[in-house]
Design a protein around this motif. Structure first.
Motif, PDB file in Angstrom:
ATOM      1  N   THR A  86      -6.033 -19.410  -4.193  1.00  0.00           N
ATOM      2  CA  THR A  86      -5.190 -18.302  -3.749  1.00  0.00           C
ATOM      3  C   THR A  86      -3.845 -18.313  -4.464  1.00  0.00           C
ATOM      4  OG1 THR A  86      -6.249 -18.298  -1.581  1.00  0.00           O
ATOM      5  CG2 THR A  86      -4.083 -17.254  -1.727  1.00  0.00           C
ATOM      6  N   MET A  87      -3.250 -19.490  -4.583  1.00  0.00           N
ATOM      7  CA  MET A  87      -1.948 -19.616  -5.241  1.00  0.00           C
ATOM      8  C   MET A  87      -2.034 -19.229  -6.717  1.00  0.00           C
ATOM      9  SD  MET A  87      -0.573 -23.218  -3.719  1.00  0.00           S
ATOM     10  CE  MET A  87      -0.393 -23.511  -1.970  1.00  0.00           C
ATOM     11  N   VAL A  88      -3.049 -19.725  -7.390  1.00  0.00           N
ATOM     12  CA  VAL A  88      -3.188 -19.434  -8.823  1.00  0.00           C
ATOM     13  C   VAL A  88      -3.460 -17.947  -9.024  1.00  0.00           C
ATOM     14  CG1 VAL A  88      -4.592 -19.858 -10.881  1.00  0.00           C
ATOM     15  CG2 VAL A  88      -3.852 -21.770  -9.465  1.00  0.00           C
ATOM     16  N   LYS A  89      -4.274 -17.348  -8.171  1.00  0.00           N
ATOM     17  CA  LYS A  89      -4.546 -15.906  -8.265  1.00  0.00           C
ATOM     18  C   LYS A  89      -3.264 -15.107  -8.072  1.00  0.00           C
ATOM     19  CE  LYS A  89      -6.994 -12.076  -8.268  1.00  0.00           C
ATOM     20  NZ  LYS A  89      -6.719 -11.240  -9.412  1.00  0.00           N
ATOM     21  N   GLN A  90      -2.449 -15.505  -7.126  1.00  0.00           N
ATOM     22  CA  GLN A  90      -1.177 -14.819  -6.890  1.00  0.00           C
ATOM     23  C   GLN A  90      -0.279 -14.924  -8.127  1.00  0.00           C
ATOM     24  OE1 GLN A  90       0.969 -16.042  -3.374  1.00  0.00           O
ATOM     25  NE2 GLN A  90       2.789 -14.911  -3.975  1.00  0.00           N
ATOM     26  N   HIS A  91      -0.235 -16.104  -8.736  1.00  0.00           N
ATOM     27  CA  HIS A  91       0.564 -16.283  -9.953  1.00  0.00           C
ATOM     28  C   HIS A  91       0.027 -15.421 -11.094  1.00  0.00           C
ATOM     29  CE1 HIS A  91       3.458 -19.349  -8.790  1.00  0.00           C
ATOM     30  NE2 HIS A  91       2.504 -19.893  -8.074  1.00  0.00           N
ATOM     31  N   LEU A  92      -1.292 -15.346 -11.219  1.00  0.00           N
ATOM     32  CA  LEU A  92      -1.889 -14.498 -12.255  1.00  0.00           C
ATOM     33  C   LEU A  92      -1.524 -13.031 -12.045  1.00  0.00           C
ATOM     34  CD1 LEU A  92      -5.487 -15.921 -12.768  1.00  0.00           C
ATOM     35  CD2 LEU A  92      -3.723 -15.638 -14.520  1.00  0.00           C
ATOM     36  N   ASP A  93      -1.620 -12.579 -10.794  1.00  0.00           N
ATOM     37  CA  ASP A  93      -1.284 -11.185 -10.487  1.00  0.00           C
ATOM     38  C   ASP A  93       0.186 -10.898 -10.793  1.00  0.00           C
ATOM     39  OD1 ASP A  93      -3.897 -10.832  -9.667  1.00  0.00           O
ATOM     40  OD2 ASP A  93      -3.430 -10.899  -7.514  1.00  0.00           O
ATOM     41  N   GLU A  94       1.071 -11.823 -10.416  1.00  0.00           N
ATOM     42  CA  GLU A  94       2.500 -11.647 -10.690  1.00  0.00           C
ATOM     43  C   GLU A  94       2.766 -11.648 -12.191  1.00  0.00           C
ATOM     44  OE1 GLU A  94       4.313 -14.824  -8.482  1.00  0.00           O
ATOM     45  OE2 GLU A  94       3.965 -13.840  -6.548  1.00  0.00           O
ATOM     46  N   LEU A  95       2.088 -12.516 -12.907  1.00  0.00           N
ATOM     47  CA  LEU A  95       2.258 -12.580 -14.361  1.00  0.00           C
ATOM     48  C   LEU A  95       1.760 -11.296 -15.020  1.00  0.00           C
ATOM     49  CD1 LEU A  95       3.142 -14.245 -16.793  1.00  0.00           C
ATOM     50  CD2 LEU A  95       0.891 -15.311 -16.787  1.00  0.00           C
ATOM     51  N   ASP A  96       0.619 -10.785 -14.584  1.00  0.00           N
ATOM     52  CA  ASP A  96       0.109  -9.525 -15.117  1.00  0.00           C
ATOM     53  C   ASP A  96       1.109  -8.396 -14.875  1.00  0.00           C
ATOM     54  OD1 ASP A  96      -2.213 -10.652 -16.098  1.00  0.00           O
ATOM     55  OD2 ASP A  96      -3.427 -10.104 -14.343  1.00  0.00           O
ATOM     56  N   GLN A  97       1.678  -8.354 -13.683  1.00  0.00           N
ATOM     57  CA  GLN A  97       2.674  -7.328 -13.353  1.00  0.00           C
ATOM     58  C   GLN A  97       3.903  -7.477 -14.247  1.00  0.00           C
ATOM     59  OE1 GLN A  97       2.530  -4.681 -11.325  1.00  0.00           O
ATOM     60  NE2 GLN A  97       4.598  -4.106 -11.932  1.00  0.00           N
ATOM     61  N   HIS A  98       4.351  -8.701 -14.441  1.00  0.00           N
ATOM     62  CA  HIS A  98       5.522  -8.962 -15.286  1.00  0.00           C
ATOM     63  C   HIS A  98       5.240  -8.557 -16.733  1.00  0.00           C
ATOM     64  CE1 HIS A  98       9.353 -10.723 -16.289  1.00  0.00           C
ATOM     65  NE2 HIS A  98       8.786 -11.465 -17.219  1.00  0.00           N
ATOM     66  N   ILE A  99       4.052  -8.846 -17.223  1.00  0.00           N
ATOM     67  CA  ILE A  99       3.684  -8.458 -18.590  1.00  0.00           C
ATOM     68  C   ILE A  99       3.721  -6.942 -18.726  1.00  0.00           C
ATOM     69  CG2 ILE A  99       1.743  -8.359 -20.221  1.00  0.00           C
ATOM     70  CD1 ILE A  99       1.049 -11.252 -19.268  1.00  0.00           C
ATOM     71  N   GLN A 100       3.178  -6.222 -17.754  1.00  0.00           N
ATOM     72  CA  GLN A 100       3.198  -4.760 -17.809  1.00  0.00           C
ATOM     73  C   GLN A 100       4.628  -4.234 -17.812  1.00  0.00           C
ATOM     74  OE1 GLN A 100       0.636  -2.739 -18.501  1.00  0.00           O
ATOM     75  NE2 GLN A 100      -0.417  -4.698 -18.745  1.00  0.00           N
ATOM     76  N   GLU A 101       5.483  -4.806 -16.966  1.00  0.00           N
ATOM     77  CA  GLU A 101       6.886  -4.390 -16.931  1.00  0.00           C
ATOM     78  C   GLU A 101       7.575  -4.675 -18.267  1.00  0.00           C
ATOM     79  OE1 GLU A 101       8.412  -6.516 -13.574  1.00  0.00           O
ATOM     80  OE2 GLU A 101       7.378  -5.235 -12.130  1.00  0.00           O
ATOM     81  N   MET A 102       7.261  -5.802 -18.865  1.00  0.00           N
ATOM     82  CA  MET A 102       7.857  -6.158 -20.149  1.00  0.00           C
ATOM     83  C   MET A 102       7.367  -5.231 -21.261  1.00  0.00           C
ATOM     84  SD  MET A 102      10.016  -8.486 -19.534  1.00  0.00           S
ATOM     85  CE  MET A 102      10.418  -9.040 -21.171  1.00  0.00           C
ATOM     86  N   LEU A 103       6.102  -4.810 -21.221  1.00  0.00           N
ATOM     87  CA  LEU A 103       5.585  -3.869 -22.216  1.00  0.00           C
ATOM     88  C   LEU A 103       6.291  -2.515 -22.103  1.00  0.00           C
ATOM     89  CD1 LEU A 103       1.772  -4.731 -22.101  1.00  0.00           C
ATOM     90  CD2 LEU A 103       3.358  -5.147 -24.005  1.00  0.00           C
ATOM     91  N   VAL A 104       6.510  -2.061 -20.881  1.00  0.00           N
ATOM     92  CA  VAL A 104       7.234  -0.807 -20.671  1.00  0.00           C
ATOM     93  C   VAL A 104       8.664  -0.947 -21.186  1.00  0.00           C
ATOM     94  CG1 VAL A 104       8.194   0.740 -18.896  1.00  0.00           C
ATOM     95  CG2 VAL A 104       5.805  -0.010 -18.758  1.00  0.00           C
ATOM     96  N   LEU A 105       9.316  -2.044 -20.853  1.00  0.00           N
ATOM     97  CA  LEU A 105      10.679  -2.289 -21.324  1.00  0.00           C
ATOM     98  C   LEU A 105      10.730  -2.334 -22.846  1.00  0.00           C
ATOM     99  CD1 LEU A 105      13.666  -2.988 -20.886  1.00  0.00           C
ATOM    100  CD2 LEU A 105      12.963  -5.385 -20.664  1.00  0.00           C
ATOM    101  N   ARG A 106       9.754  -2.971 -23.461  1.00  0.00           N
ATOM    102  CA  ARG A 106       9.728  -3.067 -24.911  1.00  0.00           C
ATOM    103  C   ARG A 106       9.611  -1.683 -25.546  1.00  0.00           C
ATOM    104  NH1 ARG A 106       8.496  -2.542 -29.682  1.00  0.00           N
ATOM    105  NH2 ARG A 106       8.344  -4.228 -31.175  1.00  0.00           N
ATOM    106  N   GLN A 107       8.757  -0.842 -24.983  1.00  0.00           N
ATOM    107  CA  GLN A 107       8.593   0.518 -25.497  1.00  0.00           C
ATOM    108  C   GLN A 107       9.885   1.310 -25.353  1.00  0.00           C
ATOM    109  OE1 GLN A 107       6.047   1.736 -27.219  1.00  0.00           O
ATOM    110  NE2 GLN A 107       7.164   3.633 -27.488  1.00  0.00           N
TER     111      GLN A 107
END
Length: 151
Positions: A86-107
């Protein structure tokens, strides 16, 4: 045979500063060690094992609080594997969200850079002065440069 270790030897074995070992002890990640008559900490091989576990768990992206929770679950007699999942899945989900936010910021940043480059590439010196005017830097203060056109 149980091996007793002073904090210096323990910290060398696990490649952690003694200060970190004491910190983990204060947080409750390590059981309080026995003490010599002169109050030196004496750690068992179990402390070494626990420190190695903490280091490995940190490689999973777990916080010290999460690691403490896993240790507590185990000391209460249950296997913490489902909790780890559960903990690792939560970290993966948060990381995926952060990556998406960073891609938007980069654009957005790339678009702003292109606009700045376009303004500053104009040959007129007056154009640069106009663009870099404003209270601090008009390139930031102007909404159309930032891509936030209003009205």
């Amino acid at each position: 045979m149980k091996e007793d270790l002073l904090i210096g030897e323990l910290s060398r074995r696990v490649d952690l500063p003694a200060q970190t070992v004491r910190y983990y002890e204060r947080l409750g990640l390590l059981d309080p060690p026995r003490r010599t008559a002169s109050q030196y900490r004496i750690y068992s091989s179990e402390a070494e094992h626990r420190l190695r576990f903490i280091q490995q768990a940190k490689r999973f992206g777990l916080s010290l609080d999460e690691i403490k929770r896993l240790i507590k679950i185990r000391t209460e007699g249950a296997a913490p594997c489902a909790d780890l999942k559960t903990m690792v899945k939560q970290h993966l989900d948060e990381l995926d969200q952060h990556i998406q936010e960073m891609l938007v910021l980069r654009q957005e940043l790339a678009q702003r850079y292109e606009r700045i480059e376009s303004v500053l590439s104009k040959p007129s010196a007056a154009s640069i002065e106009d663009s870099c005017g404003g209270k601090i830097c008009q390139l930031i203060e102007r909404d159309d440069i930032c891509g936030n056109q209003q009205g």
